[in-house]
Design a protein around this motif. Structure first.
Motif, PDB file in Angstrom:
ATOM      1  N   ILE A 136      42.543  49.759  29.928  1.00 11.58           N
ATOM      2  CA  ILE A 136      42.380  48.326  30.147  1.00 11.58           C
ATOM      3  C   ILE A 136      42.042  48.121  31.625  1.00 11.58           C
ATOM      4  CG2 ILE A 136      43.421  46.029  29.896  1.00 11.58           C
ATOM      5  CD1 ILE A 136      45.353  47.148  27.847  1.00 11.58           C
ATOM      6  N   ARG A 137      41.000  47.387  31.886  1.00 11.24           N
ATOM      7  CA  ARG A 137      40.583  47.156  33.272  1.00 11.24           C
ATOM      8  C   ARG A 137      41.588  46.233  33.955  1.00 11.24           C
ATOM      9  NH1 ARG A 137      36.804  46.949  29.653  1.00 11.24           N
ATOM     10  NH2 ARG A 137      35.263  48.600  29.627  1.00 11.24           N
ATOM     11  N   MET A 138      41.676  46.368  35.283  1.00  6.70           N
ATOM     12  CA  MET A 138      42.635  45.542  36.042  1.00  6.70           C
ATOM     13  C   MET A 138      41.892  44.750  37.112  1.00  6.70           C
ATOM     14  SD  MET A 138      45.555  48.417  36.680  1.00  6.70           S
ATOM     15  CE  MET A 138      46.500  47.384  37.750  1.00  6.70           C
ATOM     16  N   GLU A 139      42.407  43.568  37.408  1.00  9.66           N
ATOM     17  CA  GLU A 139      41.844  42.757  38.490  1.00  9.66           C
ATOM     18  C   GLU A 139      43.005  42.171  39.293  1.00  9.66           C
ATOM     19  OE1 GLU A 139      38.691  42.217  39.401  1.00  9.66           O
ATOM     20  OE2 GLU A 139      37.802  43.293  37.709  1.00  9.66           O
ATOM     21  N   SER A 140      42.878  42.200  40.616  1.00  8.29           N
ATOM     22  CA  SER A 140      43.960  41.609  41.423  1.00  8.29           C
ATOM     23  C   SER A 140      43.762  40.100  41.567  1.00  8.29           C
ATOM     24  CB  SER A 140      44.012  42.267  42.797  1.00  8.29           C
ATOM     25  OG  SER A 140      42.890  41.850  43.536  1.00  8.29           O
ATOM     26  N   LEU A 141      42.536  39.632  41.458  1.00  7.74           N
ATOM     27  CA  LEU A 141      42.192  38.193  41.596  1.00  7.74           C
ATOM     28  C   LEU A 141      42.763  37.613  42.877  1.00  7.74           C
ATOM     29  CD1 LEU A 141      42.681  36.975  37.899  1.00  7.74           C
ATOM     30  CD2 LEU A 141      40.624  37.874  38.958  1.00  7.74           C
ATOM     31  N   GLY A 142      42.800  38.437  43.910  1.00  8.44           N
ATOM     32  CA  GLY A 142      43.376  37.997  45.186  1.00  8.44           C
ATOM     33  C   GLY A 142      42.382  37.212  45.998  1.00  8.44           C
ATOM     34  N   ALA A 191      41.762  28.322  31.785  1.00 15.12           N
ATOM     35  CA  ALA A 191      41.751  28.166  33.240  1.00 15.12           C
ATOM     36  C   ALA A 191      40.599  28.980  33.804  1.00 15.12           C
ATOM     37  CB  ALA A 191      43.058  28.637  33.848  1.00 15.12           C
ATOM     38  N   VAL A 192      39.981  28.448  34.830  1.00 15.36           N
ATOM     39  CA  VAL A 192      38.893  29.182  35.488  1.00 15.36           C
ATOM     40  C   VAL A 192      39.188  29.209  36.986  1.00 15.36           C
ATOM     41  CG1 VAL A 192      36.411  29.367  35.851  1.00 15.36           C
ATOM     42  CG2 VAL A 192      37.260  28.316  33.746  1.00 15.36           C
ATOM     43  N   THR A 208      39.619  28.476  43.991  1.00 14.13           N
ATOM     44  CA  THR A 208      39.958  27.182  43.384  1.00 14.13           C
ATOM     45  C   THR A 208      40.259  27.443  41.915  1.00 14.13           C
ATOM     46  OG1 THR A 208      37.621  26.756  42.890  1.00 14.13           O
ATOM     47  CG2 THR A 208      38.479  25.815  44.928  1.00 14.13           C
ATOM     48  N   LEU A 209      41.198  26.681  41.363  1.00 15.40           N
ATOM     49  CA  LEU A 209      41.619  26.929  39.974  1.00 15.40           C
ATOM     50  C   LEU A 209      41.503  25.649  39.166  1.00 15.40           C
ATOM     51  CD1 LEU A 209      42.977  28.932  37.951  1.00 15.40           C
ATOM     52  CD2 LEU A 209      45.167  28.063  38.740  1.00 15.40           C
ATOM     53  N   TYR A 210      40.915  25.749  37.999  1.00 12.90           N
ATOM     54  CA  TYR A 210      40.703  24.601  37.105  1.00 12.90           C
ATOM     55  C   TYR A 210      41.421  24.909  35.801  1.00 12.90           C
ATOM     56  CZ  TYR A 210      37.177  24.279  40.653  1.00 12.90           C
ATOM     57  OH  TYR A 210      36.558  24.256  41.877  1.00 12.90           O
ATOM     58  N   TYR A 211      42.274  23.983  35.363  1.00 10.63           N
ATOM     59  CA  TYR A 211      43.163  24.263  34.234  1.00 10.63           C
ATOM     60  C   TYR A 211      43.143  23.101  33.257  1.00 10.63           C
ATOM     61  CZ  TYR A 211      47.761  24.526  31.939  1.00 10.63           C
ATOM     62  OH  TYR A 211      48.774  24.541  31.031  1.00 10.63           O
ATOM     63  N   ARG A 265      50.176  35.731  39.695  1.00 13.83           N
ATOM     64  CA  ARG A 265      49.015  34.836  39.824  1.00 13.83           C
ATOM     65  C   ARG A 265      49.195  33.624  38.914  1.00 13.83           C
ATOM     66  NH1 ARG A 265      47.783  36.882  43.862  1.00 13.83           N
ATOM     67  NH2 ARG A 265      46.597  38.793  44.109  1.00 13.83           N
ATOM     68  N   LEU A 266      48.786  32.447  39.390  1.00 18.14           N
ATOM     69  CA  LEU A 266      48.892  31.236  38.572  1.00 18.14           C
ATOM     70  C   LEU A 266      48.203  31.419  37.234  1.00 18.14           C
ATOM     71  CD1 LEU A 266      48.237  28.210  40.964  1.00 18.14           C
ATOM     72  CD2 LEU A 266      50.311  28.696  39.657  1.00 18.14           C
TER      73      LEU A 266
END
Ligand code: HSE
Length: 436
Positions: free
Chosen positions: A430-436, A283-284, A294-297, A272-273
């Motif tokens: 530790i929790r995991m997220e795919s952010l897909g 980054a959000v 959408t990604l803000y960096y 993931r970026l």
């Protein structure tokens, strides 16, 4: 036309940056704002200190109330921080009919509901872009750029200090206290750095973003917050072997049951970026139903970077000085009377996948006991990694990735696993997220 007169409260890292950026780019800024803008007054704790900016032509005082009570000041820029004197000053400025620009995320997260109500009653604006993710215009993007969307979730690296520490630990094997001291020297860390390390600063910012995303009142007290101090080199390495990177994320999701509001270390796929956002950068990632992800960096902390957001807010305020208050962009994106009381979910109701690291004795049947306990709680295992026994004590690290399960079931499973005689130490989860 008369120039717009600004009073700055606080000439620390962000205050100095604001003076510098405004002076350096005044021509461009005036062309954008349509009015001349000048900082005529500034307050600082003491007069006899080295400052990071040239204060020639600025009337300095140690009494910030002089500025909020000065009838010649149109806009008060609060850069003191905290929720004590800063709150009194902002309330007084609003009462005096002045617009306010602030970088104070704690103030907005804790007292924003009250401040916005007061501001509305007095026909003024409280602008707070610099409070969230430093120089990244995330408030503007979510409040205006994404206003066509139903926002489904957002996830962000929103504390530069914490991200800097995790990056240096991972890439250079540096120690936690040493990296934190460097972040403090660079002016990134909060006055109380436990706010950075324990996720409180990130929870302030997440609370603000969640309200803007979902049209709910600010509810910092309901945010779940977990810091990075328990994350070990061992976990960073095992996560990497499994294709993940550990980041300290602020996550807010809208589910059928309510809104999740949580800050904690999180395993995310390394491809993931956002997994590759390093150092003090923020980054959000925001997922809207129409636009998709959408990604803000950008720089999440620092003098000029944060000043970029402060000055942008000043320009915005100058542009709306003559606008009817009813026609301004609402503080929390949704009209004040259209906020909804969707519940914030307790962390026990949140459903995620997990990374577990369990230290066990090297004995037959240990894995069978652990998998039985997980099965009893309806937890499916996605991957298992068993390492060689550690030389000195024969302890075997067992690493598991699970499928998604409610936190309350995972809590129960961990309690039972930790009660096994063959299990040493606490289980690291530790929790995991795919952010897909
Ligand atoms: N201490 C904060 C950080 C400053 O490190 O991100 C910017 O809010």
């Amino acid at each position: 036309m008369q120039s717009v007169k600004i009073g700055v409260l606080g000439l620390g890292t962000v205050g100095s940056g604001t003076v510098n950026v405004l002076r350096r780019n005044i021509k461009e800024i005036t062309r954008r704002a349509g009015r001349e803008i000048e900082i005529t007054r500034a307050a600082d704790r003491t007069m006899d200190k080295e400052r990071g900016c040239d204060t020639t032509g600025i009337d300095l005082t140690t009494d910030a109330f002089e500025i909020v009570n000065d009838p010649n000041i149109h806009v008060v820029v609060e850069l003191i921080g905290g929720t004590g004197i800063a709150r009194d000053l902002v309330l007084k400025a609003i009462e005096n009919g002045k617009h306010v620009v602030t970088a104070n995320k704690a103030l907005i997260a804790l007292h924003g509901n009250e401040l916005f109500k007061k501001a509305q009653e007095n026909g003024v604006t409280v602008a707070f872009e610099a409070g969230v993710a430093g120089g990244i215009p995330i408030i503007k993007a979510m409040r205006e750029g994404l206003s066509a969307n139903r926002i489904e979730w957002l996830a962000g690296i929103i504390n530069g200090t914490g991200n800097f520490i995790l990056t240096e630990m991972r890439d250079k094997g540096r120690d936690f206290p040493e990296v934190l001291a460097e972040a403090q020297a660079l002016g990134y860390a909060e006055a109380d750095p436990t706010f950075d390390v324990e996720g409180i600063d990130a929870a302030h910012k997440l609370t603000i973003m969640a309200s803007i995303a979902f049209g709910i009142p600010l509810q910092f007290d309901k945010a779940y917050t977990e810091g990075i101090s328990q994350v070990s080199q061992e976990d960073v390495q095992y996560a990497a072997e499994l294709g993940y990177i550990i980041k300290h994320l602020g996550i807010s999701k809208k589910t059928e049951q309510g809104v999740e509001l949580r800050v904690h270390p999180t395993l995310i796929p390394h491809r993931r970026l956002i997994a590759n956002v390093d150092g003090v950068m923020n980054a959000v990632l925001v997922k809207g139903d129409a636009v998709g992800p959408t990604l803000y960096y950008g720089a999440g902390a620092g003098s000029d970077a944060t000043a970029s957001a402060v000055v942008a807010d000043i320009v915005d305020v100058v542009r709306v000085l003559t606008t009817d208050p009813e026609n301004r962009v609402p503080h929390l994106a949704f009209q004040a009377d259209a906020l909804v009381d969707t519940p914030i979910l307790p962390i026990t109701e949140v459903v995620t996948s997990y990374y577990l690291r369990i230290h066990t004795d090297d004995e037959p049947g240990v894995l069978a006991d652990i998998t039985r306990i997980l099965a009893e709680q309806g937890i499916s295992i996605e991957a298992i990694l068993q390492k060689e026994p550690e030389d000195h004590n024969g302890i075997v690290p067992v690493i598991m990735l699970t499928q998604a399960v409610a936190e309350k079931n995972m809590d129960m499973a961990i309690t039972h696993i930790e009660a096994l005689k063959t299990v040493k130490d606490s289980v690291m989860r530790i929790r995991m997220e795919s952010l897909g």
